[in-house]
Design a protein around this motif. Structure first.
Motif: not given
Length: 159
Positions: A36, A97, A113
């Motif tokens: 992420d 997200i 993500d």
């Protein structure tokens, strides 16, 4: 019978909603990878510690919702929302997200993500995020601090 990828994803996010990091982490394969914008690329040990750390630090002040679960070939796409307070100043954050999750043999093997780091930094960091959130400098600083915090958490919780 092995659960479907969509069932695994629903199981993961339902556990997240319930603040159950053990159930979340049970959804991951031991070879899983995660990425992420805040933490970068993590391995199984790091991602499972990350979820545990984030849930513990939220002290129950975290709201998770998820929807738009769609499977395309071997990837499950899901949109999830996290609402929480960030930092010493308890700044309110509502982060949207988008996750891309790949499963194999009933476990998550890849979880990526993505979210707008500049938008997140404006909410979480205030004026600093507004002015610098789009820069590589602040992105690197956010990742460095997130990883440092995660490594300290792992070290303090290892037996």
């Amino acid at each position: 019978m092995t659960p479907s990828a969509i069932e695994i994803v629903k199981q993961f996010y339902t556990a997240f909603q319930n603040g159950n990091s053990q159930a979340m982490n049970a959804c991951y394969d031991k070879q899983a990878i995660f990425s992420d914008p805040a933490f970068g690329l993590l391995n199984y040990t790091e991602v499972t510690a990350m979820w545990e750390m984030l849930l513990k630090r939220s002290k129950g002040d975290l709201s998770i919702t998820f929807d738009d679960i769609v499977q395309i070939n071997d990837i499950v796409n899901v949109t999830w929302n996290a609402t929480y307070k960030f930092g010493k100043e308890n700044k309110p954050v509502k982060n949207v997200i988008r996750a891309k999750i790949k499963c194999k043999d009933g476990k998550i093997i890849e979880h990526h993500d993505s979210f707008d780091l500049w938008k997140w930094s404006r909410m979480a960091l205030g004026w600093k995020g507004l002015l610098l959130g789009w820069t590589p400098y602040l992105k690197n600083k956010i990742q460095t601090q997130a990883l440092h915090s995660l490594q300290a958490y792992i070290k303090s919780n290892s037996t």
